[in-house]
Motif scaffolding. Structure first.
Motif, PDB file in Angstrom:
ATOM      1  N   CYS A  60       0.447  -0.964   0.205  1.00  0.00           N
ATOM      2  CA  CYS A  60      -0.072  -0.058  -0.025  1.00  0.00           C
ATOM      3  C   CYS A  60       0.563   1.643  -0.172  1.00  0.00           C
ATOM      4  CB  CYS A  60      -1.293   0.008   1.110  1.00  0.00           C
ATOM      5  SG  CYS A  60      -2.347  -1.463   1.098  1.00  0.00           S
ATOM      6  N   LEU A  63       2.066   2.204  -3.611  1.00  0.00           N
ATOM      7  CA  LEU A  63       1.141   2.081  -4.261  1.00  0.00           C
ATOM      8  C   LEU A  63       0.449   3.198  -4.372  1.00  0.00           C
ATOM      9  CD1 LEU A  63      -1.757  -0.732  -4.385  1.00  0.00           C
ATOM     10  CD2 LEU A  63      -0.068   0.046  -5.769  1.00  0.00           C
ATOM     11  N   LEU A  64       0.851   4.450  -2.433  1.00  0.00           N
ATOM     12  CA  LEU A  64       0.271   5.854  -2.316  1.00  0.00           C
ATOM     13  C   LEU A  64       1.861   6.824  -3.140  1.00  0.00           C
ATOM     14  CD1 LEU A  64      -0.445   5.360   1.081  1.00  0.00           C
ATOM     15  CD2 LEU A  64      -1.919   6.208  -0.851  1.00  0.00           C
ATOM     16  N   LEU A  66       3.740   6.201  -5.916  1.00  0.00           N
ATOM     17  CA  LEU A  66       3.584   6.294  -7.095  1.00  0.00           C
ATOM     18  C   LEU A  66       2.385   7.125  -7.590  1.00  0.00           C
ATOM     19  CD1 LEU A  66       4.227   2.449  -7.863  1.00  0.00           C
ATOM     20  CD2 LEU A  66       5.399   4.282  -8.281  1.00  0.00           C
ATOM     21  N   ALA A  67       1.283   7.391  -6.773  1.00  0.00           N
ATOM     22  CA  ALA A  67       0.109   7.776  -6.820  1.00  0.00           C
ATOM     23  C   ALA A  67       0.520   9.781  -6.475  1.00  0.00           C
ATOM     24  CB  ALA A  67      -0.902   7.153  -6.127  1.00  0.00           C
ATOM     25  N   GLN A  68       1.325   9.551  -5.519  1.00  0.00           N
ATOM     26  CA  GLN A  68       1.676  10.883  -5.104  1.00  0.00           C
ATOM     27  C   GLN A  68       3.160  11.491  -6.455  1.00  0.00           C
ATOM     28  OE1 GLN A  68       0.071  12.990  -3.272  1.00  0.00           O
ATOM     29  NE2 GLN A  68      -0.056  12.537  -1.404  1.00  0.00           N
ATOM     30  N   ARG A  71       2.198  13.889  -8.887  1.00  0.00           N
ATOM     31  CA  ARG A  71       0.976  15.658  -8.420  1.00  0.00           C
ATOM     32  C   ARG A  71       3.061  16.580  -7.860  1.00  0.00           C
ATOM     33  NH1 ARG A  71      -3.421  13.168  -4.923  1.00  0.00           N
ATOM     34  NH2 ARG A  71      -4.805  12.165  -6.439  1.00  0.00           N
TER      35      ARG A  71
END
Length: 76
Positions: A60, A63-64, A66-68, A71
């Motif tokens: 997790c 994934l967080l 990579l999601a940030q 941005r």
């Protein structure tokens, strides 16, 4: 700032420390999955649950991060 602090701060490389930290966490989780849990771990929460929880938590976190990543980049 003293010269020893300047040299210490200039030798600190953030990407290298991040890579070493990730390697350490991966090694720890791998060791937990490979080795048998101790009696204390089994009695407390169930040893198998401990290793799986750390694995899912690390997944997790990746994934967080990579999601940030898109941005955090500023437009050039």
């Amino acid at each position: 700032m003293s010269t020893s602090l300047k040299s210490a701060s200039s030798s600190f490389r953030r990407p290298a420390c991040g890579a070493e930290g990730c390697a350490g966490v991966a090694a720890r989780i791998g060791w937990q999955l490979w080795s048998e849990p101790t009696e204390a771990q089994r009695a407390l929460i169930g040893g198998e649950v401990l290793a799986q929880a750390h694995l899912y938590g690390a997944a997790c976190a990746v994934l967080l991060v990579l999601a940030q990543a898109p941005r955090s980049r500023s437009p050039a």
